[in-house]
Design a protein around this motif. Structure first.
Motif, PDB file in Angstrom:
ATOM      1  N   LEU A  34     -58.893 -22.482   0.343  1.00 13.62           N
ATOM      2  CA  LEU A  34     -60.171 -22.201   0.920  1.00 13.62           C
ATOM      3  C   LEU A  34     -61.490 -22.944   0.679  1.00 13.62           C
ATOM      4  CD1 LEU A  34     -61.394 -20.593   3.308  1.00 13.62           C
ATOM      5  CD2 LEU A  34     -62.046 -18.805   1.597  1.00 13.62           C
ATOM      6  N   LEU A  35     -61.628 -23.142  -0.576  1.00 13.32           N
ATOM      7  CA  LEU A  35     -62.919 -23.662  -1.158  1.00 13.32           C
ATOM      8  C   LEU A  35     -62.476 -25.345  -1.435  1.00 13.32           C
ATOM      9  CD1 LEU A  35     -64.432 -21.301  -3.567  1.00 13.32           C
ATOM     10  CD2 LEU A  35     -64.835 -21.728  -0.987  1.00 13.32           C
ATOM     11  N   GLY A  36     -61.333 -25.559  -1.675  1.00 15.11           N
ATOM     12  CA  GLY A  36     -60.768 -27.158  -1.578  1.00 15.11           C
ATOM     13  C   GLY A  36     -60.878 -27.714  -3.096  1.00 15.11           C
ATOM     14  N   PHE A  37     -60.561 -26.876  -4.069  1.00 18.86           N
ATOM     15  CA  PHE A  37     -60.555 -27.457  -5.668  1.00 18.86           C
ATOM     16  C   PHE A  37     -59.207 -27.736  -5.455  1.00 18.86           C
ATOM     17  CE2 PHE A  37     -64.392 -24.847  -6.024  1.00 18.86           C
ATOM     18  CZ  PHE A  37     -65.134 -25.462  -7.064  1.00 18.86           C
ATOM     19  N   GLU A  38     -58.906 -28.909  -6.504  1.00 21.18           N
ATOM     20  CA  GLU A  38     -57.731 -29.574  -6.677  1.00 21.18           C
ATOM     21  C   GLU A  38     -57.046 -28.853  -8.262  1.00 21.18           C
ATOM     22  OE1 GLU A  38     -57.929 -34.042  -6.144  1.00 21.18           O
ATOM     23  OE2 GLU A  38     -59.838 -33.251  -6.409  1.00 21.18           O
ATOM     24  N   ILE A  39     -55.645 -28.706  -8.322  1.00 14.26           N
ATOM     25  CA  ILE A  39     -55.056 -28.271  -9.106  1.00 14.26           C
ATOM     26  C   ILE A  39     -54.950 -29.225 -10.362  1.00 14.26           C
ATOM     27  CG2 ILE A  39     -53.129 -27.218 -10.417  1.00 14.26           C
ATOM     28  CD1 ILE A  39     -52.438 -25.691  -7.642  1.00 14.26           C
ATOM     29  N   MET A  40     -55.449 -29.530 -11.381  1.00 16.54           N
ATOM     30  CA  MET A  40     -55.400 -30.670 -12.406  1.00 16.54           C
ATOM     31  C   MET A  40     -54.151 -30.190 -13.563  1.00 16.54           C
ATOM     32  SD  MET A  40     -57.570 -32.464 -11.331  1.00 16.54           S
ATOM     33  CE  MET A  40     -57.497 -33.719 -12.544  1.00 16.54           C
ATOM     34  N   ALA A  41     -53.962 -28.951 -13.779  1.00 15.82           N
ATOM     35  CA  ALA A  41     -52.756 -28.579 -14.779  1.00 15.82           C
ATOM     36  C   ALA A  41     -52.618 -27.148 -14.306  1.00 15.82           C
ATOM     37  CB  ALA A  41     -53.411 -28.774 -16.073  1.00 15.82           C
ATOM     38  N   ARG A  98     -66.289 -23.957   7.109  1.00 13.74           N
ATOM     39  CA  ARG A  98     -65.032 -23.669   7.008  1.00 13.74           C
ATOM     40  C   ARG A  98     -64.905 -22.122   6.779  1.00 13.74           C
ATOM     41  NH1 ARG A  98     -60.477 -26.361   5.308  1.00 13.74           N
ATOM     42  NH2 ARG A  98     -59.372 -25.512   3.649  1.00 13.74           N
ATOM     43  N   LEU A  99     -65.829 -21.468   5.953  1.00 14.59           N
ATOM     44  CA  LEU A  99     -65.649 -19.987   5.667  1.00 14.59           C
ATOM     45  C   LEU A  99     -65.708 -19.370   7.021  1.00 14.59           C
ATOM     46  CD1 LEU A  99     -67.965 -19.854   2.759  1.00 14.59           C
ATOM     47  CD2 LEU A  99     -65.504 -19.439   2.607  1.00 14.59           C
ATOM     48  N   GLN A 100     -66.492 -19.796   8.048  1.00 13.46           N
ATOM     49  CA  GLN A 100     -66.774 -19.137   9.185  1.00 13.46           C
ATOM     50  C   GLN A 100     -65.327 -19.279   9.895  1.00 13.46           C
ATOM     51  OE1 GLN A 100     -70.329 -20.922  11.169  1.00 13.46           O
ATOM     52  NE2 GLN A 100     -71.023 -18.294  11.325  1.00 13.46           N
ATOM     53  N   LYS A 101     -64.982 -20.569  10.081  1.00 16.43           N
ATOM     54  CA  LYS A 101     -63.474 -20.502  10.917  1.00 16.43           C
ATOM     55  C   LYS A 101     -62.497 -19.807  10.127  1.00 16.43           C
ATOM     56  CE  LYS A 101     -65.102 -24.879  12.818  1.00 16.43           C
ATOM     57  NZ  LYS A 101     -64.873 -26.468  12.586  1.00 16.43           N
ATOM     58  N   ALA A 102     -62.491 -19.593   8.789  1.00 12.76           N
ATOM     59  CA  ALA A 102     -61.471 -18.808   8.184  1.00 12.76           C
ATOM     60  C   ALA A 102     -61.731 -17.348   8.192  1.00 12.76           C
ATOM     61  CB  ALA A 102     -61.366 -19.365   6.758  1.00 12.76           C
ATOM     62  N   GLY A 103     -62.730 -16.991   8.963  1.00 13.02           N
ATOM     63  CA  GLY A 103     -63.243 -15.503   9.025  1.00 13.02           C
ATOM     64  C   GLY A 103     -63.502 -14.805   7.599  1.00 13.02           C
ATOM     65  N   TYR A 104     -63.714 -15.703   6.606  1.00 11.15           N
ATOM     66  CA  TYR A 104     -64.106 -15.243   5.156  1.00 11.15           C
ATOM     67  C   TYR A 104     -65.455 -14.386   5.073  1.00 11.15           C
ATOM     68  CZ  TYR A 104     -62.576 -14.342   0.398  1.00 11.15           C
ATOM     69  OH  TYR A 104     -62.471 -13.948  -0.948  1.00 11.15           O
ATOM     70  N   VAL A 114     -86.030 -23.311  -4.397  1.00 11.13           N
ATOM     71  CA  VAL A 114     -85.184 -24.623  -5.040  1.00 11.13           C
ATOM     72  C   VAL A 114     -84.056 -24.654  -4.601  1.00 11.13           C
ATOM     73  CG1 VAL A 114     -86.898 -24.137  -7.027  1.00 11.13           C
ATOM     74  CG2 VAL A 114     -84.455 -22.874  -6.884  1.00 11.13           C
ATOM     75  N   SER A 115     -83.349 -23.758  -3.785  1.00 18.28           N
ATOM     76  CA  SER A 115     -82.036 -23.944  -3.551  1.00 18.28           C
ATOM     77  C   SER A 115     -81.656 -23.226  -2.275  1.00 18.28           C
ATOM     78  CB  SER A 115     -80.989 -23.699  -4.534  1.00 18.28           C
ATOM     79  OG  SER A 115     -81.395 -22.069  -5.224  1.00 18.28           O
ATOM     80  N   GLU A 116     -80.542 -23.374  -1.457  1.00 15.32           N
ATOM     81  CA  GLU A 116     -80.077 -22.529  -0.591  1.00 15.32           C
ATOM     82  C   GLU A 116     -78.636 -22.110  -0.881  1.00 15.32           C
ATOM     83  OE1 GLU A 116     -82.156 -23.871   3.619  1.00 15.32           O
ATOM     84  OE2 GLU A 116     -80.801 -25.307   2.725  1.00 15.32           O
ATOM     85  N   ALA A 117     -78.334 -20.820  -0.972  1.00 17.86           N
ATOM     86  CA  ALA A 117     -77.008 -20.036  -1.500  1.00 17.86           C
ATOM     87  C   ALA A 117     -76.374 -19.277  -0.508  1.00 17.86           C
ATOM     88  CB  ALA A 117     -77.308 -19.559  -2.624  1.00 17.86           C
ATOM     89  N   LEU A 118     -74.862 -19.499  -0.500  1.00 21.90           N
ATOM     90  CA  LEU A 118     -74.130 -18.471   0.123  1.00 21.90           C
ATOM     91  C   LEU A 118     -73.295 -17.790  -1.075  1.00 21.90           C
ATOM     92  CD1 LEU A 118     -72.204 -21.051   2.396  1.00 21.90           C
ATOM     93  CD2 LEU A 118     -74.219 -19.511   3.254  1.00 21.90           C
ATOM     94  N   TYR A 119     -73.285 -16.562  -0.516  1.00 20.38           N
ATOM     95  CA  TYR A 119     -72.450 -15.563  -1.779  1.00 20.38           C
ATOM     96  C   TYR A 119     -71.567 -14.723  -1.026  1.00 20.38           C
ATOM     97  CZ  TYR A 119     -76.958 -16.284  -4.141  1.00 20.38           C
ATOM     98  OH  TYR A 119     -78.165 -16.758  -4.632  1.00 20.38           O
ATOM     99  N   LEU A 120     -70.362 -14.778  -2.021  1.00 22.81           N
ATOM    100  CA  LEU A 120     -69.160 -14.289  -1.270  1.00 22.81           C
ATOM    101  C   LEU A 120     -68.418 -13.709  -2.650  1.00 22.81           C
ATOM    102  CD1 LEU A 120     -66.505 -17.034  -0.667  1.00 22.81           C
ATOM    103  CD2 LEU A 120     -68.961 -17.561  -0.823  1.00 22.81           C
ATOM    104  N   ASN A 121     -67.286 -12.918  -2.475  1.00 18.88           N
ATOM    105  CA  ASN A 121     -66.630 -12.733  -3.689  1.00 18.88           C
ATOM    106  C   ASN A 121     -64.942 -13.284  -3.729  1.00 18.88           C
ATOM    107  OD1 ASN A 121     -68.439 -10.887  -4.660  1.00 18.88           O
ATOM    108  ND2 ASN A 121     -68.038  -9.210  -3.379  1.00 18.88           N
ATOM    109  N   ASP A 122     -64.528 -13.468  -4.763  1.00 22.76           N
ATOM    110  CA  ASP A 122     -62.988 -14.186  -4.493  1.00 22.76           C
ATOM    111  C   ASP A 122     -62.249 -12.834  -4.521  1.00 22.76           C
ATOM    112  OD1 ASP A 122     -62.598 -12.847  -7.155  1.00 22.76           O
ATOM    113  OD2 ASP A 122     -62.358 -14.822  -8.249  1.00 22.76           O
ATOM    114  N   PRO A 123     -60.812 -12.920  -4.548  1.00 22.16           N
ATOM    115  CA  PRO A 123     -60.056 -11.849  -4.111  1.00 22.16           C
ATOM    116  C   PRO A 123     -60.084 -11.027  -5.408  1.00 22.16           C
ATOM    117  CG  PRO A 123     -58.835 -14.004  -3.841  1.00 22.16           C
ATOM    118  CD  PRO A 123     -60.209 -14.285  -4.492  1.00 22.16           C
TER     119      PRO A 123
END
Length: 164
Positions: A34-41, A98-104, A114-123
């Motif tokens: 969902l968030l797009g991080f890559e597995i490194m190990a 992306r979050l909206q389209k996934a319904g998350y 100083v910033s703009e933020a979205l807040y959510l919880n992981d599984p």
């Protein structure tokens, strides 16, 4: 014991966060799928280290002491949230879309000045903040020199306008 006055060097950064999770695959689906991080190990079914842009890891995920454990309590002691800094407002708009389209579901969205933020919880119910910083020259400062921060509703329409 009195400690001498010390300030951490200005270039110090938070290198990574390491989270205990109940289900590694479920967490990888969230952080990578969902968030797009890559597995490194990866260490079998017990741990994975994930990154943005090829760094060795920004987030570690493991089930060493937590496999199958219940979700984190909102009212218990522990991590409030992991904050993931996006380089531009457009990048924040892309992940919001992306979050909206996934319904998350989001748990909040704020303009902090100083910033703009979205807040959510992981599984596992760990808080996650996705944000971008306004350029420092656009921050407001109070007469005593401290940064003026506040919490106002995030304007989703102007955020999504970044995609056009």
């Amino acid at each position: 014991m009195e400690l001498e006055n010390y300030k951490v060097p200005a270039q110090t950064q938070i290198g990574h966060v390491h989270l205990k999770v109940a289900d590694l695959e479920r967490s990888l689906h969230f952080y990578c799928g969902l968030l797009g991080f890559e597995i490194m190990a990866r260490y079998g079914e017990q741990a994975a280290f994930i990154s943005a842009g090829g760094y060795h890891h920004h987030i570690g995920l493991n089930t060493w002491y937590s496999k199958g454990a219940p979700a984190a309590s909102q009212y218990g002691v522990g991590l409030f949230h992991t904050a993931i800094l996006y380089p531009t407002r457009k990048d924040l708009a892309i992940i919001f879309d992306r979050l909206q389209k996934a319904g998350y579901p989001l748990s909040g969205a704020s303009d902090h000045g100083v910033s703009e933020a979205l807040y959510l919880n992981d599984p596992d119910n760990n808080g996650v903040e996705l944000y971008w910083d306004r350029p420092k020259e656009k921050w407001n400062f109070l007469p005593d020199g401290t940064v003026e921060m506040y919490t106002k509703p995030l304007n989703f329409h102007t955020l999504l306008a970044e995609l056009k």
